[in-house]
Design a protein around this motif. Structure first.
Motif, PDB file in Angstrom:
ATOM      1  N   ALA A   1       0.835  -1.201   0.000  1.00  0.00           N
ATOM      2  CA  ALA A   1       0.000   0.000   0.000  1.00  0.00           C
ATOM      3  C   ALA A   1       0.871   1.253   0.000  1.00  0.00           C
ATOM      4  O   ALA A   1       0.610   2.218  -0.736  1.00  0.00           O
ATOM      5  N   ALA A   2       1.922   1.249   0.827  1.00  0.00           N
ATOM      6  CA  ALA A   2       2.830   2.393   0.885  1.00  0.00           C
ATOM      7  C   ALA A   2       3.554   2.583  -0.442  1.00  0.00           C
ATOM      8  O   ALA A   2       3.729   3.716  -0.914  1.00  0.00           O
ATOM      9  N   TYR A   3       3.970   1.481  -1.052  1.00  0.00           N
ATOM     10  CA  TYR A   3       4.641   1.553  -2.356  1.00  0.00           C
ATOM     11  C   TYR A   3       3.718   2.194  -3.393  1.00  0.00           C
ATOM     12  O   TYR A   3       4.147   3.026  -4.198  1.00  0.00           O
ATOM     13  N   ILE A   4       2.450   1.826  -3.353  1.00  0.00           N
ATOM     14  CA  ILE A   4       1.471   2.389  -4.287  1.00  0.00           C
ATOM     15  C   ILE A   4       1.292   3.884  -4.040  1.00  0.00           C
ATOM     16  O   ILE A   4       1.323   4.695  -4.971  1.00  0.00           O
ATOM     17  N   ASP A   5       1.115   4.273  -2.781  1.00  0.00           N
ATOM     18  CA  ASP A   5       0.882   5.682  -2.469  1.00  0.00           C
ATOM     19  C   ASP A   5       2.104   6.556  -2.723  1.00  0.00           C
ATOM     20  O   ASP A   5       1.973   7.775  -2.883  1.00  0.00           O
ATOM     21  N   LEU A   6       3.285   5.952  -2.752  1.00  0.00           N
ATOM     22  CA  LEU A   6       4.511   6.725  -2.981  1.00  0.00           C
ATOM     23  C   LEU A   6       4.824   6.918  -4.464  1.00  0.00           C
ATOM     24  O   LEU A   6       5.844   7.526  -4.801  1.00  0.00           O
ATOM     25  N   ASN A   7       3.968   6.439  -5.351  1.00  0.00           N
ATOM     26  CA  ASN A   7       4.206   6.614  -6.787  1.00  0.00           C
ATOM     27  C   ASN A   7       4.476   8.062  -7.177  1.00  0.00           C
ATOM     28  O   ASN A   7       5.455   8.337  -7.879  1.00  0.00           O
ATOM     29  N   PRO A   8       3.643   9.022  -6.776  1.00  0.00           N
ATOM     30  CA  PRO A   8       3.906  10.412  -7.185  1.00  0.00           C
ATOM     31  C   PRO A   8       5.163  10.994  -6.550  1.00  0.00           C
ATOM     32  O   PRO A   8       5.744  11.938  -7.089  1.00  0.00           O
ATOM     33  N   VAL A   9       5.600  10.441  -5.420  1.00  0.00           N
ATOM     34  CA  VAL A   9       6.856  10.890  -4.807  1.00  0.00           C
ATOM     35  C   VAL A   9       8.031  10.383  -5.636  1.00  0.00           C
ATOM     36  O   VAL A   9       8.965  11.133  -5.944  1.00  0.00           O
ATOM     37  N   ARG A  10       7.977   9.100  -6.024  1.00  0.00           N
ATOM     38  CA  ARG A  10       9.051   8.547  -6.862  1.00  0.00           C
ATOM     39  C   ARG A  10       9.125   9.264  -8.205  1.00  0.00           C
ATOM     40  O   ARG A  10      10.199   9.407  -8.788  1.00  0.00           O
ATOM     41  N   ALA A  11       7.975   9.717  -8.704  1.00  0.00           N
ATOM     42  CA  ALA A  11       7.942  10.413  -9.997  1.00  0.00           C
ATOM     43  C   ALA A  11       8.350  11.876  -9.881  1.00  0.00           C
ATOM     44  O   ALA A  11       8.451  12.572 -10.898  1.00  0.00           O
ATOM     45  N   GLY A  12       8.585  12.359  -8.658  1.00  0.00           N
ATOM     46  CA  GLY A  12       8.998  13.742  -8.470  1.00  0.00           C
ATOM     47  C   GLY A  12       7.866  14.743  -8.580  1.00  0.00           C
ATOM     48  O   GLY A  12       8.106  15.944  -8.746  1.00  0.00           O
ATOM     49  N   ILE A  13       6.622  14.280  -8.476  1.00  0.00           N
ATOM     50  CA  ILE A  13       5.470  15.178  -8.607  1.00  0.00           C
ATOM     51  C   ILE A  13       5.209  15.921  -7.304  1.00  0.00           C
ATOM     52  O   ILE A  13       4.889  17.111  -7.300  1.00  0.00           O
ATOM     53  N   VAL A  14       5.330  15.215  -6.174  1.00  0.00           N
ATOM     54  CA  VAL A  14       5.115  15.814  -4.857  1.00  0.00           C
ATOM     55  C   VAL A  14       6.204  15.317  -3.917  1.00  0.00           C
ATOM     56  O   VAL A  14       6.865  14.308  -4.181  1.00  0.00           O
ATOM     57  N   ALA A  15       6.375  16.014  -2.805  1.00  0.00           N
ATOM     58  CA  ALA A  15       7.331  15.582  -1.791  1.00  0.00           C
ATOM     59  C   ALA A  15       6.664  14.704  -0.740  1.00  0.00           C
ATOM     60  O   ALA A  15       7.307  13.854  -0.130  1.00  0.00           O
ATOM     61  N   ASP A  16       5.368  14.923  -0.538  1.00  0.00           N
ATOM     62  CA  ASP A  16       4.597  14.168   0.449  1.00  0.00           C
ATOM     63  C   ASP A  16       3.370  13.608  -0.264  1.00  0.00           C
ATOM     64  O   ASP A  16       2.636  14.355  -0.918  1.00  0.00           O
ATOM     65  N   PRO A  17       3.105  12.291  -0.166  1.00  0.00           N
ATOM     66  CA  PRO A  17       1.958  11.707  -0.877  1.00  0.00           C
ATOM     67  C   PRO A  17       0.613  12.285  -0.447  1.00  0.00           C
ATOM     68  O   PRO A  17      -0.374  12.153  -1.173  1.00  0.00           O
ATOM     69  N   ALA A  18       0.563  12.939   0.710  1.00  0.00           N
ATOM     70  CA  ALA A  18      -0.680  13.578   1.141  1.00  0.00           C
ATOM     71  C   ALA A  18      -1.085  14.699   0.191  1.00  0.00           C
ATOM     72  O   ALA A  18      -2.251  15.095   0.144  1.00  0.00           O
ATOM     73  N   GLU A  19      -0.120  15.214  -0.583  1.00  0.00           N
ATOM     74  CA  GLU A  19      -0.387  16.321  -1.498  1.00  0.00           C
ATOM     75  C   GLU A  19      -0.942  15.852  -2.842  1.00  0.00           C
ATOM     76  O   GLU A  19      -1.313  16.673  -3.681  1.00  0.00           O
ATOM     77  N   TYR A  20      -0.992  14.536  -3.053  1.00  0.00           N
ATOM     78  CA  TYR A  20      -1.445  14.005  -4.342  1.00  0.00           C
ATOM     79  C   TYR A  20      -2.891  13.548  -4.214  1.00  0.00           C
ATOM     80  O   TYR A  20      -3.195  12.592  -3.495  1.00  0.00           O
ATOM     81  N   ARG A  21      -3.796  14.200  -4.911  1.00  0.00           N
ATOM     82  CA  ARG A  21      -5.236  13.981  -4.742  1.00  0.00           C
ATOM     83  C   ARG A  21      -5.697  12.604  -5.175  1.00  0.00           C
ATOM     84  O   ARG A  21      -6.644  12.053  -4.607  1.00  0.00           O
ATOM     85  N   TRP A  22      -5.051  12.029  -6.194  1.00  0.00           N
ATOM     86  CA  TRP A  22      -5.591  10.821  -6.814  1.00  0.00           C
ATOM     87  C   TRP A  22      -4.899   9.568  -6.278  1.00  0.00           C
ATOM     88  O   TRP A  22      -4.426   8.722  -7.028  1.00  0.00           O
ATOM     89  N   SER A  23      -4.843   9.486  -4.973  1.00  0.00           N
ATOM     90  CA  SER A  23      -4.252   8.329  -4.304  1.00  0.00           C
ATOM     91  C   SER A  23      -5.030   8.064  -3.027  1.00  0.00           C
ATOM     92  O   SER A  23      -5.745   8.937  -2.521  1.00  0.00           O
ATOM     93  N   SER A  24      -4.880   6.864  -2.495  1.00  0.00           N
ATOM     94  CA  SER A  24      -5.615   6.513  -1.281  1.00  0.00           C
ATOM     95  C   SER A  24      -5.183   7.380  -0.104  1.00  0.00           C
ATOM     96  O   SER A  24      -6.026   7.847   0.672  1.00  0.00           O
ATOM     97  N   TYR A  25      -3.878   7.626   0.027  1.00  0.00           N
ATOM     98  CA  TYR A  25      -3.423   8.427   1.164  1.00  0.00           C
ATOM     99  C   TYR A  25      -3.856   9.883   1.001  1.00  0.00           C
ATOM    100  O   TYR A  25      -4.303  10.516   1.960  1.00  0.00           O
ATOM    101  N   GLY A  26      -3.744  10.417  -0.204  1.00  0.00           N
ATOM    102  CA  GLY A  26      -4.193  11.782  -0.436  1.00  0.00           C
ATOM    103  C   GLY A  26      -5.677  11.944  -0.153  1.00  0.00           C
ATOM    104  O   GLY A  26      -6.109  12.946   0.426  1.00  0.00           O
ATOM    105  N   GLU A  27      -6.468  10.943  -0.537  1.00  0.00           N
ATOM    106  CA  GLU A  27      -7.908  11.006  -0.291  1.00  0.00           C
ATOM    107  C   GLU A  27      -8.218  10.813   1.189  1.00  0.00           C
ATOM    108  O   GLU A  27      -9.125  11.445   1.732  1.00  0.00           O
TER     109      GLU A  27
END
Length: 370
Positions: A191-217
């Protein structure tokens, strides 16, 4: 008329396609059947803008409400998506009429559901049990089924996308991939690996900032509706091995474990503070205490968290991920898939995945690209 071969889908390919590997315990009401599912856009084109991601998430939740499958974690990127999906078995006696109609309302119009409701009522009134069973069977085969969930989700989104973009044809490059995942450490890590996708891609620093993910939601979606559902899914992913169901009210405690698993700074206090000889020591909350009992340490391993900041092929191509005993159990339950030379299932995760050494094992021994 073009043949199937001209379209790139020869009948030989279809005949030789292996059945999807499902958890041998998929019909167990006790042992969860969890899968990491991945699908990519054809040619890996970047087609998911903000509107497309919102629409995909809406369809995902609709299918979840209909099927009885539960999304534990998800992330929708610009050209692919990840789901951690739990597929519970259908109850032995099926579902009541009221539950069937409720599920149908997730994907059908009110008028269509009313037609089914009347058909059921008439069959019940006349005592025609075989017709009642036929009505249920008409829809229930698409419930509690991994392949049917993914098929319906992909087709529904493709039809919407093609209509809005005035295009035709498939949108997805191949069959979706699925990896069987053990509950507990493996599910939480996945689950953590999935939510960290936008962090690995350099889109956000914290997955909480990415709207289209379980952690962001879970963080930004509030305590009701899909925000509550996202929290409940992550609680289940993190703590199902401790007997937790989809209990969103445990989110505040579990969120600390989850942030720690992702290698992120903790926010807020974990509990009351103890003072020992002038040193302030925070007490563990309930979820942290449970975690302490499982791993014998209240802090996540640095190696595991660091591993999740990189692409780990085992998590998408490893077939089965979990403890050594779990992977070997899956191997024994699908022995016919392997040659006689293969004596056991579990393979150590190497290379960039070595941070999980001793905790997680894979069915496949991937030698490159980890």
């Amino acid at each position: 008329m073009k043949s199937a071969c001209h379209l790139g889908f020869g009948w030989q390919d279809r005949a030789m396609r292996r059945a999807r590997w499902l958890a041998p315990w998929k019909d167990s009401a006790v042992k969860p059947a969890m899968y990491h599912c991945i699908s990519r856009v054809v040619d890996r084109r970047f087609v998911f803008g903000a509107g497309e991601r919102e629409k995909f998430r809406m369809f995902m939740r609709m299918q979840e409400n209909f099927s009885g499958c539960r999304v534990l974690s998800y992330c929708i990127m610009s050209n692919h998506f990840h789901l951690l999906l739990e597929v519970p078995p259908m109850s032995a006696g099926g579902i009541p009429d009221e539950e069937l109609l409720k599920r149908l309302s997730a994907i059908y119009t009110e008028a269509a559901v009313a037609v089914v409701a009347k058909e059921l009522a008439d069959a019940r009134k006349t005592g025609n049990q075989s017709h009642v069973e036929e009505i249920h069977a008409r829809y229930s085969y698409r419930m509690h089924n991994l392949s049917e969930f993914m098929k319906a989700l992909l087709i529904r989104f493709t039809r919407w996308f093609n209509r809005t973009q005035n295009r035709r044809g498939t949108l997805w490059e191949e069959r979706f991939k699925s990896v069987i995942v053990e509950s507990g450490i493996a599910a939480r890590t996945m689950a953590a690996y999935i939510d960290l996708n936008p962090v690995r891609a350099g889109i956000v620093a914290d997955p909480a900032e990415y709207r289209w993910s379980s952690y962001g939601e879970a963080v930004g979606g509030g305590t009701k509706g899909n925000g509550k559902k996202a929290r409940a899914g992550l609680v289940r992913a993190c703590m199902s091995h401790q007997g937790c169901g989809f209990e969103a009210e445990k989110w505040q405690e579990v969120s600390r474990i989850y942030r720690r698993a992702m290698g992120l700074a903790l926010v807020g206090k974990s509990g009351r503070a103890q003072v020992e000889k002038g040193v302030v020591r925070p007490q563990m909350n309930t979820a942290e205490a449970l975690e302490h009992g499982v791993t014998d340490t209240p802090l996540a391993g640095i190696g595991m968290a660091a591993m999740l900041r990189h692409r780990v092929r085992y998590f998408t191509d490893g077939a089965v991920i979990g403890s050594k005993a779990f992977v070997n159990e899956a191997f024994a339950g699908a022995r016919e898939r392997f040659t006689a030379k293969r004596k056991d299932g579990a393979r150590a995760m190497r290379g960039g995945a070595s941070g999980a050494k001793g905790l997680l094992w894979s069915m496949r021994d991937l030698r490159t690209g980890v």
